[in-house]
Design an enzyme around this catalytic site. Structure first.
Site, PDB file in Angstrom:
ATOM      1  CB  CYS A 101      -6.681   1.609  20.406  1.00 43.38           C
ATOM      2  SG  CYS A 101      -6.809   3.141  19.481  1.00 43.38           S
ATOM      3  CG  ASP A 515       6.860 -39.156  43.615  1.00 42.31           C
ATOM      4  OD1 ASP A 515       6.147 -39.897  44.315  1.00 42.31           O
ATOM      5  OD2 ASP A 515       7.434 -39.527  42.571  1.00 42.31           O
TER       6      ASP A 515
END
Length: 812
Positions: A101, A515
């Protein structure tokens, strides 16, 4: 009346209602239509996968309810837009009975034009569907599912709570029945095994067996039904799971004991039947409690928000449900109330307790123009704010969504454990059969004293002990229980992991890229030197207007400095352009109709524009020029964050390479690197060059973590193995990140590495415990040194050991 089988659903029906088509029989036009639909789409292999199993015939639903799936209210409440601009929805698909299914629904959806992705979880029947809203409507997807005999409706998170509560209650009742019955059985069994009943007549012994039988039967068939059910669905899908081991071991022991009860020679083992079920059920209950605890944690978080908010419209005030609040609405918040959605203050000022989001113990003062976030508390004064995000996309709701996703996800190592578990049951059953055959045909008489038992009984009991003592459940629990505890501990530290798999990635990392501004430094730049070459207020207005077009920390700091010195106003600029890692430019048309060129940025940008300006600085600098004339320059200093040096030292001590990337000039980059003892840095980096560098690290075999906060970091973040964004990050940076630091504290980032590493180590310990346990105990059981009762206790203790070991994650 003759019965025939439908060629689609395989259900039997009366031949008088049959639809005959050559050699095919259909019970209805729906089945006939689906059969030909699958044939035409090349999906007829579905029937091979289905085998002899039956399925539900196509639903004959009225289509007048289908339009609700496309209404704005439904789309707003149940769907979302992902970063690629596609719609996402979670659906529950009714009628799924087997793997075939699932296969059929996924295939039929994947063959639908405009559908991007469809993944269905067989265990929960939950489907995650992604589609292109320009080519397909949600109602079309629902109709597509209905066309093959299934139905679908939107998944509601409250359903998960209901199921978890129900499962906990059912397990508790089953467990208590098993415990009470087992305690009574053991009162008889202990006396029997220790010789209190030695010399009693067979009739009395038979009465004891009957008592054990009466007590063990509800334990096996009521309390143990969960294992039979699990084994049934496993077999139905051609899988042998842990439930099959437990149920088959208990059932075979029960059947054997029945033979003893009804006259066969030997000893009954009804006590072992009860204890096998009881011990394993206790382990299952602990697992259910863990899952329910996770749901309860989310419910507790969700319930902390109010259900309604006061919306101001003109002179009127109205209580409005959170889901009905729209962007642009004006909300009133009184002292002590929680902010329901994100917004910007337009009236009043006061302090806000943001501890629930950031862990910051001191209230943060907010004034007109400042942002407020859902989940925070207004500690004083009446505040009015304008809504900038609806409830679904507000900070608090996003956090809950992230937690839900992370608790439902799994690390990669769990996939490996699952692969081992799949072959585990078959191996154990094979070993059990071999044990029985060897004992029976070779007449072994080793290990435990089986005096008074028949040769068959000896062989049978030893084989059962092999089945019972083997513990795939400890193997299955090893990863999820540790991940669950790890994710919870990380959340307490203000760390949101979007998926549990990043615990493993963070534990294996060997390169961390930072950063600079806003990540290693505070991002609160201070102007330490200002050189205003032309104090013409009109030119300063243009500088102020250009700065207002950017959210970069340098722009905000210079703008703040100017406002403290001058009374400035905004002018209308055109052709505004951001220049990566350098600055920005724009044009302004003056009263005479002349277009003036405006440039603002670092020294490199000024020199590129061939503007002559001699300046030597070691700090960040912002220079503003109009038509090649420098109007002003500013030097700014950004202090490094508290604990930044400790974090760098911690990572380097773990042999993790630390790299800093910044768009700032070399002098500033070198200064910060020197302060933090970072051995490698790259300056003057654009968003593209940052991303390229991350890619090059990964290409060289590094596992890379990127930590950033600005829009300019979003491309680099998306290219890292693990992307970490600060809680103060731009929305786009948080969207592409894998981990969010709500409080932006570097101590929390250190916690992320420590807890992830500790959790991953405990996952490996749990797997080792499970494997060593099975390698040691199974041979002992095969040699006859373990009876089924002890085997059941031993198996449960192994699961308990894994759970207790995982709880050590909380202990530093």
């Amino acid at each position: 009346m003759p019965q025939v089988k439908c060629n689609h659903c395989h259900l039997s029906f009366d031949d008088e209602v049959m639809i005959k088509e050559k050699e095919l029989n259909f019970c209805c036009k729906g089945c006939q239509g689906v059969y030909h639909l699958l044939k035409s789409d090349g999906l007829d292999s579905f029937y091979d996968k289905l085998g002899n199993k039956t399925i539900t015939p196509p639903l004959n639903l009225e289509d007048d309810d289908i339009s609700k799936f496309d209404t704005p209210s439904f789309m707003k409440n149940y769907t979302s837009l992902n970063k690629d601009g596609f719609y996402e929805v979670d659906l529950i698909i009714e009628g799924i009975h087997c793997a075939a299914c699932v296969w059929l629904n996924e295939k039929i959806l994947h063959d639908t034009k405009g559908l991007i992705e469809a993944n269905i979880n067989f265990t929960t029947n939950k489907a995650k569907v992604i589609w292109d809203g320009d080519e397909l409507k949600l109602s079309d997807i629902i109709l597509r599912i209905r066309s093959i005999g299934y139905n679908a409706y939107a998944y509601d998170s409250s359903v998960a709570d209901e199921k978890a509560t129900k499962a906990k209650r059912e397990y508790f009742i089953k467990m208590m029945v098993a415990v009470i019955a087992s305690m009574n059985i053991m009162m008889l069994s202990v006396a029997k095994y220790t010789g209190f009943f030695t010399g009693i007549t067979p009739e009395v012994m038979n009465m004891i067996h009957i008592g054990e039988f009466l007590l063990s039967t509800p334990v096996l068939f009521y309390s143990g039904w969960v294992f039979f059910k699990g084994a049934y669905f496993g077999l139905k899908n051609k899988m042998l799971n842990m439930d099959f081991l437990v149920s088959s071991g208990a059932l075979l022991t029960y059947i054997y004991s029945l033979f003893i009860l009804f006259g066969a020679k030997g000893e009954s083992y009804f006590d072992s039947v009860a204890m096998i079920i009881t011990f394993v059920l206790v382990g299952k209950y602990l697992e259910v409690i863990g899952k329910k605890s996770a749901v309860d944690t989310l419910d507790k978080i969700k319930s902390s928000l109010p259900l309604e908010a006061v919306v101001i419209k003109g002179e009127n005030k109205k209580q409005v449900a959170l889901n009905s609040i729209n962007i642009g609405d004006i909300i009133e918040i009184k002292t002590g109330e929680k902010v329901p959605v994100d917004g910007v203050i337009i009236k009043g000022e006061g302090a806000f307790d943001e501890a629930s989001l950031t862990g910051e113990s001191l209230p943060i003062f907010k004034k007109i123009g400042d942002s407020v976030y859902s989940g925070t508390i207004n500690t004083n004064n009446l505040i009015h704010f304008e809504v900038t995000k609806d409830f679904k996309n507000s900070t608090f709701s996003s956090i809950v969504t992230l937690l839900e996703d992370s608790l439902n996800s799994k690390p990669k190592i769990q996939d490996k454990a699952n692969e081992v578990s799949r072959g585990f049951t078959v191996s154990i059953l094979t070993l059990s059969l071999i044990t029985f055959l060897v004992w029976y045909f070779f007449g072994l008489d080793l290990g435990f004293d089986y005096e008074g038992t028949s040769h068959f009984e000896k062989s049978f009991i030893v084989a059962i002990s092999v089945i019972v003592i083997a513990c795939p459940c400890a193997l299955a629990l090893a990863t999820p229980i540790a991940s669950l505890i790890g994710i919870s501990e990380l959340a307490k530290k203000g760390l949101l992991f979007k998926e549990a798999k990043f615990i493993e990635s963070l534990a294996k990392v060997n390169s961390v890229v930072f950063d600079k501004t806003g990540t290693l430094t505070k991002g609160e730049l201070t102007v330490v030197k200002a050189l205003i070459l032309n104090e013409d207020i009109e030119k300063l207005n243009l500088l102020y207007s250009l700065l207002d077009t950017s959210t970069h920390p340098i722009s905000k700091s210079v703008k703040k400095y100017l406002l403290s010195k001058y009374d400035l106003k905004l002018e209308k600029l055109s052709n505004i352009r951001n220049i990566d890692a350098k600055g920005m430019s724009a044009q302004f048309t003056n009263s005479e109709g002349k277009a003036l060129s405006l440039i603002g940025g670092n020294l490199d940008l000024i020199l590129e524009e061939k503007i002559k300006y001699d300046l030597k600085v070691e700090n960040s600098v912002f220079i503003f020029a109009i038509e090649d004339e420098v109007i002003a320059s500013f030097e700014l200093v950004d202090e490094v964050k508290d604990y930044a040096k400790d974090l760098i030292q911690y990572l380097q001590n773990k042999n993790i390479e630390v790299i800093m990337l910044t768009g700032d000039n070399e002098q500033v980059a070198s200064k910060v690197s020197s302060q933090l003892n970072i051995k490698k840095h790259l300056s003057k980096q654009t968003p593209i060059s940052k991303a390229a560098y991350i890619k090059s690290l990964r290409t060289s075999g590094k596992i890379v973590v990127m930590v950033g906060d600005g829009v300019n970091d979003s491309v680099a973040l998306s290219n890292a193995d693990v992307a970490i964004a600060m809680g103060t990050s731009a929305d786009i940076s948080m969207a592409v990140s894998d981990i969010v630091l709500l409080n932006s504290s570097l101590t929390s980032l250190k916690d992320a590495f420590e807890i992830s590493s500790r959790t991953y180590n405990f996952i490996k310990q749990n797997l080792a415990i499970s494997l060593v346990y099975n390698l040691v105990t199974i041979p002992f059981a095969m040699l006859g040194y373990v009876i089924p009762l002890v085997a059941a206790l031993s198996m449960s203790l192994s699961s308990l050991l894994v759970v207790l070991n995982s709880l050590r994650i909380k202990i530093k």
